[in-house]
Design a protein around this motif. Sequence first.
Motif, PDB file in Angstrom:
ATOM      1  N   VAL A 402       0.831  -1.202   0.000  1.00  0.00           N
ATOM      2  CA  VAL A 402       0.000   0.000   0.000  1.00  0.00           C
ATOM      3  C   VAL A 402       0.870   1.259   0.000  1.00  0.00           C
ATOM      4  O   VAL A 402       0.590   2.235  -0.707  1.00  0.00           O
ATOM      5  CB  VAL A 402      -0.949  -0.010   1.204  1.00  0.00           C
ATOM      6  CG1 VAL A 402      -1.680   1.326   1.330  1.00  0.00           C
ATOM      7  CG2 VAL A 402      -1.956  -1.155   1.080  1.00  0.00           C
ATOM      8  N   ARG A 403       1.934   1.246   0.789  1.00  0.00           N
ATOM      9  CA  ARG A 403       2.807   2.412   0.846  1.00  0.00           C
ATOM     10  C   ARG A 403       3.446   2.692  -0.519  1.00  0.00           C
ATOM     11  O   ARG A 403       3.506   3.847  -0.962  1.00  0.00           O
ATOM     12  CB  ARG A 403       3.899   2.202   1.902  1.00  0.00           C
ATOM     13  CG  ARG A 403       3.406   2.235   3.345  1.00  0.00           C
ATOM     14  CD  ARG A 403       4.573   2.082   4.303  1.00  0.00           C
ATOM     15  NE  ARG A 403       4.139   1.975   5.684  1.00  0.00           N
ATOM     16  CZ  ARG A 403       3.931   3.004   6.491  1.00  0.00           C
ATOM     17  NH1 ARG A 403       4.113   4.237   6.030  1.00  0.00           N
ATOM     18  NH2 ARG A 403       3.561   2.822   7.739  1.00  0.00           N
ATOM     19  N   VAL A 404       3.944   1.651  -1.175  1.00  0.00           N
ATOM     20  CA  VAL A 404       4.597   1.831  -2.475  1.00  0.00           C
ATOM     21  C   VAL A 404       3.591   2.315  -3.510  1.00  0.00           C
ATOM     22  O   VAL A 404       3.875   3.236  -4.295  1.00  0.00           O
ATOM     23  CB  VAL A 404       5.264   0.511  -2.924  1.00  0.00           C
ATOM     24  CG1 VAL A 404       5.738   0.612  -4.365  1.00  0.00           C
ATOM     25  CG2 VAL A 404       6.437   0.173  -2.009  1.00  0.00           C
ATOM     26  N   LEU A 405       2.407   1.710  -3.540  1.00  0.00           N
ATOM     27  CA  LEU A 405       1.378   2.138  -4.491  1.00  0.00           C
ATOM     28  C   LEU A 405       0.985   3.598  -4.269  1.00  0.00           C
ATOM     29  O   LEU A 405       0.767   4.349  -5.225  1.00  0.00           O
ATOM     30  CB  LEU A 405       0.146   1.235  -4.355  1.00  0.00           C
ATOM     31  CG  LEU A 405       0.186  -0.086  -5.117  1.00  0.00           C
ATOM     32  CD1 LEU A 405      -1.018  -0.936  -4.737  1.00  0.00           C
ATOM     33  CD2 LEU A 405       0.219   0.144  -6.617  1.00  0.00           C
ATOM     34  N   THR A 406       0.916   4.007  -3.018  1.00  0.00           N
ATOM     35  CA  THR A 406       0.559   5.391  -2.713  1.00  0.00           C
ATOM     36  C   THR A 406       1.595   6.367  -3.254  1.00  0.00           C
ATOM     37  O   THR A 406       1.255   7.404  -3.828  1.00  0.00           O
ATOM     38  CB  THR A 406       0.421   5.581  -1.186  1.00  0.00           C
ATOM     39  OG1 THR A 406      -0.580   4.683  -0.692  1.00  0.00           O
ATOM     40  CG2 THR A 406       0.024   7.006  -0.850  1.00  0.00           C
ATOM     41  N   VAL A 407       2.865   6.033  -3.097  1.00  0.00           N
ATOM     42  CA  VAL A 407       3.932   6.899  -3.625  1.00  0.00           C
ATOM     43  C   VAL A 407       3.863   6.963  -5.143  1.00  0.00           C
ATOM     44  O   VAL A 407       4.020   8.036  -5.744  1.00  0.00           O
ATOM     45  CB  VAL A 407       5.315   6.387  -3.162  1.00  0.00           C
ATOM     46  CG1 VAL A 407       6.437   7.139  -3.868  1.00  0.00           C
ATOM     47  CG2 VAL A 407       5.451   6.551  -1.657  1.00  0.00           C
ATOM     48  N   TRP A 408       3.638   5.832  -5.789  1.00  0.00           N
ATOM     49  CA  TRP A 408       3.546   5.820  -7.258  1.00  0.00           C
ATOM     50  C   TRP A 408       2.378   6.680  -7.737  1.00  0.00           C
ATOM     51  O   TRP A 408       2.516   7.428  -8.715  1.00  0.00           O
ATOM     52  CB  TRP A 408       3.388   4.390  -7.749  1.00  0.00           C
ATOM     53  CG  TRP A 408       4.680   3.617  -7.748  1.00  0.00           C
ATOM     54  CD1 TRP A 408       5.933   4.123  -7.675  1.00  0.00           C
ATOM     55  CD2 TRP A 408       4.822   2.200  -7.837  1.00  0.00           C
ATOM     56  NE1 TRP A 408       6.868   3.108  -7.704  1.00  0.00           N
ATOM     57  CE2 TRP A 408       6.209   1.923  -7.806  1.00  0.00           C
ATOM     58  CE3 TRP A 408       3.926   1.135  -7.940  1.00  0.00           C
ATOM     59  CZ2 TRP A 408       6.709   0.618  -7.877  1.00  0.00           C
ATOM     60  CZ3 TRP A 408       4.422  -0.154  -8.005  1.00  0.00           C
ATOM     61  CH2 TRP A 408       5.799  -0.409  -7.978  1.00  0.00           C
ATOM     62  N   LEU A 409       1.227   6.569  -7.077  1.00  0.00           N
ATOM     63  CA  LEU A 409       0.063   7.368  -7.484  1.00  0.00           C
ATOM     64  C   LEU A 409       0.310   8.852  -7.260  1.00  0.00           C
ATOM     65  O   LEU A 409      -0.068   9.694  -8.082  1.00  0.00           O
ATOM     66  CB  LEU A 409      -1.170   6.903  -6.706  1.00  0.00           C
ATOM     67  CG  LEU A 409      -1.698   5.505  -7.050  1.00  0.00           C
ATOM     68  CD1 LEU A 409      -2.817   5.105  -6.099  1.00  0.00           C
ATOM     69  CD2 LEU A 409      -2.186   5.446  -8.492  1.00  0.00           C
ATOM     70  N   THR A 410       0.957   9.198  -6.153  1.00  0.00           N
ATOM     71  CA  THR A 410       1.273  10.602  -5.877  1.00  0.00           C
ATOM     72  C   THR A 410       2.220  11.160  -6.933  1.00  0.00           C
ATOM     73  O   THR A 410       2.042  12.287  -7.417  1.00  0.00           O
ATOM     74  CB  THR A 410       1.906  10.730  -4.483  1.00  0.00           C
ATOM     75  OG1 THR A 410       1.019  10.181  -3.506  1.00  0.00           O
ATOM     76  CG2 THR A 410       2.190  12.189  -4.161  1.00  0.00           C
ATOM     77  N   ALA A 411       3.240  10.368  -7.290  1.00  0.00           N
ATOM     78  CA  ALA A 411       4.194  10.818  -8.306  1.00  0.00           C
ATOM     79  C   ALA A 411       3.518  10.985  -9.658  1.00  0.00           C
ATOM     80  O   ALA A 411       3.870  11.879 -10.440  1.00  0.00           O
ATOM     81  CB  ALA A 411       5.346   9.819  -8.404  1.00  0.00           C
ATOM     82  N   ALA A 412       2.540  10.126  -9.965  1.00  0.00           N
ATOM     83  CA  ALA A 412       1.826  10.246 -11.239  1.00  0.00           C
ATOM     84  C   ALA A 412       1.039  11.550 -11.314  1.00  0.00           C
ATOM     85  O   ALA A 412       0.897  12.146 -12.391  1.00  0.00           O
ATOM     86  CB  ALA A 412       0.895   9.050 -11.424  1.00  0.00           C
ATOM     87  N   LEU A 413       0.554  12.028 -10.171  1.00  0.00           N
ATOM     88  CA  LEU A 413      -0.219  13.267 -10.144  1.00  0.00           C
ATOM     89  C   LEU A 413       0.652  14.515 -10.078  1.00  0.00           C
ATOM     90  O   LEU A 413       0.387  15.516 -10.743  1.00  0.00           O
ATOM     91  CB  LEU A 413      -1.173  13.247  -8.942  1.00  0.00           C
ATOM     92  CG  LEU A 413      -2.320  12.233  -8.987  1.00  0.00           C
ATOM     93  CD1 LEU A 413      -3.068  12.222  -7.661  1.00  0.00           C
ATOM     94  CD2 LEU A 413      -3.277  12.562 -10.126  1.00  0.00           C
ATOM     95  N   PHE A 414       1.724  14.462  -9.264  1.00  0.00           N
ATOM     96  CA  PHE A 414       2.499  15.668  -8.983  1.00  0.00           C
ATOM     97  C   PHE A 414       3.940  15.614  -9.479  1.00  0.00           C
ATOM     98  O   PHE A 414       4.674  16.592  -9.339  1.00  0.00           O
ATOM     99  CB  PHE A 414       2.500  15.940  -7.472  1.00  0.00           C
ATOM    100  CG  PHE A 414       1.122  16.101  -6.897  1.00  0.00           C
ATOM    101  CD1 PHE A 414       0.367  17.231  -7.166  1.00  0.00           C
ATOM    102  CD2 PHE A 414       0.568  15.116  -6.105  1.00  0.00           C
ATOM    103  CE1 PHE A 414      -0.907  17.383  -6.634  1.00  0.00           C
ATOM    104  CE2 PHE A 414      -0.703  15.256  -5.573  1.00  0.00           C
ATOM    105  CZ  PHE A 414      -1.448  16.397  -5.844  1.00  0.00           C
ATOM    106  N   GLY A 415       4.360  14.502 -10.052  1.00  0.00           N
ATOM    107  CA  GLY A 415       5.722  14.397 -10.542  1.00  0.00           C
ATOM    108  C   GLY A 415       6.697  14.000  -9.437  1.00  0.00           C
ATOM    109  O   GLY A 415       6.326  13.782  -8.286  1.00  0.00           O
ATOM    110  N   ARG A 416       7.986  13.921  -9.823  1.00  0.00           N
ATOM    111  CA  ARG A 416       9.017  13.501  -8.874  1.00  0.00           C
ATOM    112  C   ARG A 416       9.319  14.619  -7.878  1.00  0.00           C
ATOM    113  O   ARG A 416       9.195  15.794  -8.179  1.00  0.00           O
ATOM    114  CB  ARG A 416      10.324  13.176  -9.623  1.00  0.00           C
ATOM    115  CG  ARG A 416      10.217  12.105 -10.688  1.00  0.00           C
ATOM    116  CD  ARG A 416      11.537  12.049 -11.417  1.00  0.00           C
ATOM    117  NE  ARG A 416      11.511  11.197 -12.600  1.00  0.00           N
ATOM    118  CZ  ARG A 416      11.923   9.941 -12.626  1.00  0.00           C
ATOM    119  NH1 ARG A 416      12.373   9.395 -11.523  1.00  0.00           N
ATOM    120  NH2 ARG A 416      11.883   9.240 -13.735  1.00  0.00           N
TER     121      ARG A 416
END
Length: 451
Positions: A402-416
């Motif tokens: 869940v933690r990894v998926l959350t980071v990936w989704l956040t990066a998809a929305l706001f970038g690195r």
Amino acid sequence: MREILIVGGGYAGFYTAWGLEKTLRPGEARVTVVDPRPYMTYQPFLPEVTAGSVEARHAAVSLRRHLHKTRLVAGSVTEIRHADRTVTVRPPNGEEYELRYDTLVVTAGAVTRTFPIPGLAQSAIGLKHVEEAVAVRDRLLTAFDQAASLPPGPERRKLLTVTFVGGGFSGVEGFGELLALATAMLKSYPELSPGELSFHLIEARGRILPEVSDKPGAWVVRHLERRGAHVHLNTQLVSAEDGHVVLSDGEEFDSELIVWTAGNASNPVVHNHTDLPVDERGLLVVRPDLRVGTDGDPVPDVWAAGDDAAVPDLASPVPGARTVPNAQHAVRQGKRLAKNILASLRGGRVRDYRHSSLGVVATLGLGRGIFQYKGIVVKGFPAWLMHRGYHVLAVPTWERKVRVLTVWLTAALFGRDLVSLASVQHPRDAFVTSAAPRRPAERQAGDRAAV
């Protein structure tokens, strides 16, 4: 109560202890894991940690959080004496001491293999632990900040030059991810141009990614070169003194960041400090059922798996083949170890380890990847999605998924996130500098300014 001692808390050790916890009856045995780190590193995520696609803490699985019934000992095993059923443990502080056991499981893991190359120890950094991945990322980000404040010239070129030595999966994935990060960062640094980036991948053999066949491997080289990288095949690092890279083909250049990923070596405690049988490579001799020894001469109550064990590959058509030292095998060997140890304790049937490869998949940077299963090859974005899907399923515990998926989704929305925290490696510098007493001349200037 029987003592089961596990040397190493990596993939194989973690899954062995985890499996035993779930199946041992109360009072049947006590499990102890000895490891210098309090976590298991999910190494396939390290390239994405360098690129900021995965948070560093999410690539580390806490042993104490998930091994509730296991005794955890912080320290390094420096010697194994099976004749006495003891191991010597070196704690972070204090004197060495001995631990006794009834059943021993050796999953110590490999170490980074290095060579006596001038300047390598002083200039390079590995990519085997979370701390190294974080340092690689922060050094690149810091180099960009420094380069942006300099005029074009040799110093700026050095800051924007990155060198990876080793064309295996770890090297290629780390190289591809860092190249993607550097290219994306140029949008935030108008002072720098794409032509100033210089990324070099050095491989001593005539190809990279030995786990894939020739054509996909050649495609990866062309893919990296189209993105501006320099891939040096049949080339060795000769010197790296003061960041000045000298290659065996005569090419020379200065590089601010040098990452060494040129293979693994057997853990020293297994290679040099044990009375257990090892082969010519320094790996423990292991039977198909993961017991240490041979069919004709088994070693009682000793088991092994992972990078330090020469495990027969029963799924390979090649006689005498050994399993590849990767996460795919180590995880499954750990699970089989737990079942076999339990069966041995209860007088049940011990089964051989057999696993047919599910294929190989590698990330080459954000949105880029390659996958191969036998004759099936997938490239580009679909392969990258397969890479992420496989590893989010493979990383242990739902909490980490869940933690990894959350980071990936956040990066998809706001970038690195492009913030460097290189100062974390020297946390007291700011405190010491601010607390240092000023010289008299500095005090007088400060007093005049106050008036």
